[in-house]
Design a protein around this motif. Structure first.
Motif, PDB file in Angstrom:
ATOM      1  N   GLY A  24     -48.827 -19.864  34.133  1.00  0.00           N
ATOM      2  CA  GLY A  24     -49.137 -21.018  33.511  1.00  0.00           C
ATOM      3  C   GLY A  24     -50.684 -21.146  33.046  1.00  0.00           C
ATOM      4  O   GLY A  24     -50.891 -21.530  32.136  1.00  0.00           O
ATOM      5  N   CYS A  25     -51.269 -21.068  34.283  1.00  0.00           N
ATOM      6  CA  CYS A  25     -52.884 -21.217  34.258  1.00  0.00           C
ATOM      7  C   CYS A  25     -53.361 -19.922  33.674  1.00  0.00           C
ATOM      8  O   CYS A  25     -54.294 -20.356  32.836  1.00  0.00           O
ATOM      9  CB  CYS A  25     -53.446 -21.311  35.768  1.00  0.00           C
ATOM     10  N   PHE A  26     -52.917 -18.656  33.697  1.00  0.00           N
ATOM     11  CA  PHE A  26     -53.519 -17.631  32.955  1.00  0.00           C
ATOM     12  C   PHE A  26     -53.161 -17.573  31.643  1.00  0.00           C
ATOM     13  O   PHE A  26     -53.867 -16.864  30.667  1.00  0.00           O
ATOM     14  CB  PHE A  26     -53.154 -16.351  33.777  1.00  0.00           C
ATOM     15  N   GLY A  27     -52.408 -18.304  31.040  1.00  0.00           N
ATOM     16  CA  GLY A  27     -51.889 -18.464  29.552  1.00  0.00           C
ATOM     17  C   GLY A  27     -52.840 -19.443  28.834  1.00  0.00           C
ATOM     18  O   GLY A  27     -52.959 -19.459  27.771  1.00  0.00           O
ATOM     19  N   LYS A  28     -53.598 -20.097  29.554  1.00  0.00           N
ATOM     20  CA  LYS A  28     -54.822 -21.198  29.093  1.00  0.00           C
ATOM     21  C   LYS A  28     -56.164 -20.751  29.503  1.00  0.00           C
ATOM     22  O   LYS A  28     -57.063 -21.676  29.411  1.00  0.00           O
ATOM     23  CB  LYS A  28     -54.350 -22.380  29.626  1.00  0.00           C
ATOM     24  N   LEU A  29     -56.544 -19.604  29.684  1.00  0.00           N
ATOM     25  CA  LEU A  29     -57.903 -19.190  30.311  1.00  0.00           C
ATOM     26  C   LEU A  29     -58.768 -19.262  28.857  1.00  0.00           C
ATOM     27  O   LEU A  29     -58.442 -18.935  27.623  1.00  0.00           O
ATOM     28  CB  LEU A  29     -57.952 -17.864  30.390  1.00  0.00           C
ATOM     29  N   SER A  30     -59.887 -19.886  29.039  1.00  0.00           N
ATOM     30  CA  SER A  30     -60.890 -19.879  27.948  1.00  0.00           C
ATOM     31  C   SER A  30     -61.645 -18.747  27.863  1.00  0.00           C
ATOM     32  O   SER A  30     -61.450 -17.587  28.516  1.00  0.00           O
ATOM     33  CB  SER A  30     -62.061 -20.820  28.212  1.00  0.00           C
ATOM     34  N   ASP A  31     -62.334 -18.425  26.575  1.00  0.00           N
ATOM     35  CA  ASP A  31     -62.995 -16.935  26.465  1.00  0.00           C
ATOM     36  C   ASP A  31     -64.015 -16.934  27.449  1.00  0.00           C
ATOM     37  O   ASP A  31     -64.114 -15.632  28.020  1.00  0.00           O
ATOM     38  CB  ASP A  31     -63.805 -17.113  25.175  1.00  0.00           C
ATOM     39  N   GLU A  32     -64.634 -17.754  28.099  1.00  0.00           N
ATOM     40  CA  GLU A  32     -65.629 -17.727  29.087  1.00  0.00           C
ATOM     41  C   GLU A  32     -64.915 -16.997  30.702  1.00  0.00           C
ATOM     42  O   GLU A  32     -65.379 -16.286  31.067  1.00  0.00           O
ATOM     43  CB  GLU A  32     -66.266 -18.865  29.615  1.00  0.00           C
ATOM     44  N   GLN A  33     -63.659 -17.460  30.786  1.00  0.00           N
ATOM     45  CA  GLN A  33     -62.893 -17.126  32.084  1.00  0.00           C
ATOM     46  C   GLN A  33     -62.286 -15.791  31.848  1.00  0.00           C
ATOM     47  O   GLN A  33     -62.282 -14.889  32.716  1.00  0.00           O
ATOM     48  CB  GLN A  33     -61.783 -18.095  32.351  1.00  0.00           C
ATOM     49  N   VAL A  34     -62.090 -15.337  30.691  1.00  0.00           N
ATOM     50  CA  VAL A  34     -61.290 -14.081  30.375  1.00  0.00           C
ATOM     51  C   VAL A  34     -62.632 -13.097  30.660  1.00  0.00           C
ATOM     52  O   VAL A  34     -62.202 -12.193  31.321  1.00  0.00           O
ATOM     53  CB  VAL A  34     -60.977 -14.044  28.815  1.00  0.00           C
ATOM     54  N   GLU A  35     -63.949 -13.410  30.215  1.00  0.00           N
ATOM     55  CA  GLU A  35     -65.040 -12.682  30.269  1.00  0.00           C
ATOM     56  C   GLU A  35     -65.433 -12.469  31.733  1.00  0.00           C
ATOM     57  O   GLU A  35     -65.766 -11.512  32.306  1.00  0.00           O
ATOM     58  CB  GLU A  35     -66.023 -12.799  29.347  1.00  0.00           C
ATOM     59  N   ASP A  36     -65.124 -13.666  32.558  1.00  0.00           N
ATOM     60  CA  ASP A  36     -65.691 -13.763  33.776  1.00  0.00           C
ATOM     61  C   ASP A  36     -64.692 -12.415  34.724  1.00  0.00           C
ATOM     62  O   ASP A  36     -65.293 -11.984  35.731  1.00  0.00           O
ATOM     63  CB  ASP A  36     -65.231 -15.002  34.469  1.00  0.00           C
ATOM     64  N   LEU A  37     -63.461 -12.399  34.340  1.00  0.00           N
ATOM     65  CA  LEU A  37     -62.675 -11.526  34.925  1.00  0.00           C
ATOM     66  C   LEU A  37     -62.615  -9.897  34.274  1.00  0.00           C
ATOM     67  O   LEU A  37     -62.253  -8.981  35.130  1.00  0.00           O
ATOM     68  CB  LEU A  37     -61.243 -12.082  34.872  1.00  0.00           C
ATOM     69  N   SER A  38     -63.392  -9.702  33.355  1.00  0.00           N
ATOM     70  CA  SER A  38     -63.243  -8.575  32.619  1.00  0.00           C
ATOM     71  C   SER A  38     -64.595  -7.924  32.154  1.00  0.00           C
ATOM     72  O   SER A  38     -64.833  -6.880  31.853  1.00  0.00           O
ATOM     73  CB  SER A  38     -62.389  -8.600  31.477  1.00  0.00           C
ATOM     74  N   PHE A  39     -65.838  -8.807  32.464  1.00  0.00           N
ATOM     75  CA  PHE A  39     -66.837  -8.234  31.630  1.00  0.00           C
ATOM     76  C   PHE A  39     -67.343  -7.061  32.198  1.00  0.00           C
ATOM     77  O   PHE A  39     -68.139  -6.151  31.591  1.00  0.00           O
ATOM     78  CB  PHE A  39     -68.199  -9.455  32.043  1.00  0.00           C
ATOM     79  N   ASP A  40     -67.158  -6.436  33.759  1.00  0.00           N
ATOM     80  CA  ASP A  40     -67.671  -5.170  34.070  1.00  0.00           C
ATOM     81  C   ASP A  40     -66.778  -4.245  34.166  1.00  0.00           C
ATOM     82  O   ASP A  40     -67.168  -3.204  34.457  1.00  0.00           O
ATOM     83  CB  ASP A  40     -67.636  -5.652  35.598  1.00  0.00           C
ATOM     84  N   PHE A  41     -65.712  -4.405  33.009  1.00  0.00           N
ATOM     85  CA  PHE A  41     -64.722  -3.502  32.888  1.00  0.00           C
ATOM     86  C   PHE A  41     -65.114  -2.621  31.493  1.00  0.00           C
ATOM     87  O   PHE A  41     -64.209  -1.779  30.889  1.00  0.00           O
ATOM     88  CB  PHE A  41     -63.402  -3.693  32.979  1.00  0.00           C
ATOM     89  N   LEU A  42     -65.958  -3.046  30.860  1.00  0.00           N
ATOM     90  CA  LEU A  42     -66.515  -2.639  29.599  1.00  0.00           C
ATOM     91  C   LEU A  42     -65.463  -2.367  28.616  1.00  0.00           C
ATOM     92  O   LEU A  42     -64.985  -1.837  28.132  1.00  0.00           O
ATOM     93  CB  LEU A  42     -67.241  -1.150  29.640  1.00  0.00           C
ATOM     94  N   PRO A  43     -64.796  -3.808  28.237  1.00  0.00           N
ATOM     95  CA  PRO A  43     -63.827  -3.644  27.183  1.00  0.00           C
ATOM     96  C   PRO A  43     -64.443  -3.371  25.984  1.00  0.00           C
ATOM     97  O   PRO A  43     -65.442  -3.320  25.670  1.00  0.00           O
ATOM     98  CB  PRO A  43     -63.364  -5.219  27.288  1.00  0.00           C
ATOM     99  N   GLU A  44     -63.359  -3.011  24.953  1.00  0.00           N
ATOM    100  CA  GLU A  44     -63.590  -2.624  23.714  1.00  0.00           C
ATOM    101  C   GLU A  44     -64.557  -3.745  22.936  1.00  0.00           C
ATOM    102  O   GLU A  44     -64.106  -4.707  22.958  1.00  0.00           O
ATOM    103  CB  GLU A  44     -62.592  -2.362  22.860  1.00  0.00           C
ATOM    104  N   ASN A  45     -65.636  -3.529  22.054  1.00  0.00           N
ATOM    105  CA  ASN A  45     -66.403  -4.562  21.754  1.00  0.00           C
ATOM    106  C   ASN A  45     -66.040  -4.639  20.430  1.00  0.00           C
ATOM    107  O   ASN A  45     -65.843  -3.899  19.597  1.00  0.00           O
ATOM    108  CB  ASN A  45     -68.011  -4.023  21.913  1.00  0.00           C
TER     109      ASN A  45
END
Length: 241
Positions: free
Chosen positions: A220-241
């Motif tokens: 339930g929590c992870f379905g409501k992540l803000s863009d900032e929180q998504v990037e908090d968890l993924s920024f070091d994985f070099l997602p597609e830009n």
């Protein structure tokens, strides 16, 4: 042990450990990530040394809020807290802006968000340089990460909330000693941070098949992540830009 040596005053080893860990982070980012995100990291050795001196004061100078010597969790926690309150990482434009990115953090809040992300990237390097005494033997604390993504996000939120309260210095100084007031606040922040780090370490390395009934129940929590929180968890994985 170094990194805020206790009962000895400020030692060069404190700065050496902090600098080596920070330099690894800066090199990693500037070599592998800055082209995509559009900014380079800068390290202020002067500010880093100021953090070390303040950390030594927290552990060495009376009143003493921690056991002497403090273990690696409290040492690393102090480094994280001071890295938020007395920043030593800066940002520099890196050529043209990458697509779909704003590049440089544009305000104080965005800078704080990125500094928290970078400080967490330093945890493996910092712990690798420290030891804890267990049953008369010195043992390395191996950092394996946070037990869950939810725990990591909440921990990052805690660090983002830390505030030096500089605007309150004048009124508070009228009723109590400002430096002691700040030292006590710093000790509380370090203690809370250290407990979270220690709990994470134990939870991440526990050899146990049984799971707590609440673990993993965060859909339930992870379905409501803000863009900032998504990037908090993924920024070091070099997602597609």
């Amino acid at each position: 042990m170094g990194l805020f040596s206790t009962q000895q005053g400020y030692q060069e080893e404190d700065l050496t450990i902090a600098f080596e860990s920070a330099k690894l982070l800066v090199d990693w980012w500037n070599q592998e990530h800055c082209d995509m995100y559009g900014f380079k990291l800068c390290l202020s050795v002067e500010s880093l040394e100021a953090c070390c001196i303040q950390g030594v004061g927290l552990f060495d100078e009376a009143p003493h809020y921690f056991a002497s010597p403090p273990g690696p969790f409290k040492r690393v926690a102090a480094f994280l807290v001071l890295g938020c309150l007395q920043p030593f990482l800066g940002f520099e434009q890196n050529g043209q802006l990458p697509s779909k990115r704003n590049a440089l953090p544009s305000n104080d809040y965005e800078e704080r968000v990125w500094r928290v992300r970078f400080l967490l990237q330093m945890l493996p390097s910092l712990f690798a340089r420290l030891r804890v005494r267990v049953n008369d033997c010195w043992v390395k604390v191996e950092w394996k990460g946070f037990p869950t993504d939810h725990f990591e996000l909440e921990f990052m939120n805690w660090l983002k909330w830390l505030d030096p309260l500089k605007e309150l210095e004048e009124p508070i100084s009228q009723v109590t000693d400002w430096s002691q007031f700040q030292k006590k606040r710093l000790a509380r922040m370090v203690m809370a941070t250290a407990l979270s780090l220690e709990a994470s370490c134990y939870a991440s390395t526990a050899a146990c098949d049984a799971k707590h009934p609440l673990m993993g129940q965060t859909n339930g929590c992870f379905g409501k992540l803000s863009d900032e929180q998504v990037e908090d968890l993924s920024f070091d994985f070099l997602p597609e830009n």
